[in-house]
Enzyme design. Sequence first.
Site, PDB file in Angstrom:
ATOM      1  CB  CYS B  81      10.942  -4.936 -74.105  1.00 54.22           C
ATOM      2  SG  CYS B  81      11.805  -6.506 -74.150  1.00 54.22           S
ATOM      3  CG  HIS B 339       8.126  -8.314 -77.659  1.00 57.56           C
ATOM      4  ND1 HIS B 339       8.087  -6.941 -77.655  1.00 57.56           N
ATOM      5  CD2 HIS B 339       8.960  -8.659 -76.640  1.00 57.56           C
ATOM      6  CE1 HIS B 339       8.848  -6.482 -76.688  1.00 57.56           C
ATOM      7  NE2 HIS B 339       9.405  -7.495 -76.055  1.00 57.56           N
TER       8      HIS B 339
END
Lengths: 149, 389
Positions: B81, B339
Amino acid sequence: MTQTEAQAQAPAEKTQKPIVPFLRLPEVAEGEAYLVGSKCKSCGLIYLGQRRACGKCFSRELEEVRLSNEGELYVFSVVHQTAPGIPVPYIAAIVDLDDGVSVRANVEGLDPNKPDKSWFGTRLEMFTEKVRTDREGNEVIAFKFRPKK
Amino acid sequence: MRDVVILGVGLIRFGRYPEKTVIDLASEACLNALEDAGVSMKDVQFFASGNLYQANAMVGQRILKEIGHTGIPVVNVANACATGSTAFRMAYSAVASGQYDIAMAVGSEQMGKAGLLGGGGGGGGGGGGGGGFDPAYITEGVLGSGTMPAVFSHTGIEHMRRYGSTVEHFVKVAYKNHKNSVHTPYAQYQQAFTMEEIANSRMISWPNTLLMCCPTGDGAAAAVIASADKARQFTTHPIKVAASVLTSDPYTEHDLAMFDVNTLTRNAAQEAYKLAGITGRDVNVVELHDCFATAELVHYENLGLCPEGEAHHWLDEGKFDIGGRVPVNASGGLISRGHPLGATGVCGIAEISWQLRGQAGGRQVEGAKIGLAHVIGLGSACTVQILQK
């Protein structure tokens, strides 16, 4: 049919296989399954499973050790949604074994619908059970934990 | 190392774009950033592209073919991420080192509907042991869980164990972030929810309910940076990069079984504050990694925004609200804005840039002068960028 004839007709003997290499199944029926670890000869740190080197002190000298079958519940979550084929809800925990190694494991014997902070530190003991059959017909054995009586 | 500034940022609204390619998304974000910076691709000398799902497919070069087929050096970055923010750091290092004057970083992702249950969400662990491809040996769900909702539940539950925070506090984080997102035009979801709605939405991995989990989606964000000297030629609002730090997780007691997102964040924050010459209490606005509501609380302490063990008390007192002492995730965070893995890290940097410029509209943190963008890539990587007006 006699017993001998029945045995001759029985399918090839199935074996039990551990779901992961660091779970060692007992050689004899009365034996105990246990988790295998590696201990660094230099700094003493114990790891789960086999290691080539110590990540902490960089030594290449490690020896196999047997890990404790007991520990305590460090933290947990209760999984309700996951890939198909896995019964939910189940308790996904981090268990701190008595020898200092932590493992990911399912915990049974606590009500997954009533998660609570009182679960922290619960004394646990390891047990094994068959979870699946593999392509060759072997029983796949996994380890789990449950509160120690 | 010389001073580096952000000349411009740009992104596209996070959401679902099944009819577009990830190159479409990334190119648009890049062109937006270039326009914001007043820079042409002919000026850009180094290009860092962050993308996970197509990490082996030369996304950076394919973007350049769309927007500036110039032959400059391209690096394709993957760091779970923290992919986008690591790409930013690569661009930052390229300029800070003196090797290049103007560089660009873009993060992009097109996720389809796979969700973060699968491995694409980053982080190892939870995989099978022996047995090769025989699915009988898959350990997920049999030996605990490596899924992101469960793993990040552990993060929050550890804080509960140590300091007595409660499920209600985690719900409150989601409540705060969803409320903030109403003013974020680029957020995938811009809807406020009540505490009850959040707590009663579908349970995913206790205590994280659906509204406490970030949605997956598609998106891209980009930044154009330059040396402080070079920046004088351009008439946008330069934002100084006071620190850009990257760490991985060092050995700690539980790290091998349970990802420790605390230590590497503390290490990154300490290094960043030292470089910037400030402390955590000097920060005016923060975008941090709230992939799940249980993941946010610990970082208030990890980033030194509040004293050890006080995270949930400060949350209760509204100190992290817009208008509070140090607003966290004024954009709505990952939980609301989405996200798209590779894009997230650059998006946080863009948001902080807008905050410092006074361009954050209804979610503006008044008088923000120092901002911090934090990302965790599970497995693990942590980036902390400190931006200063």
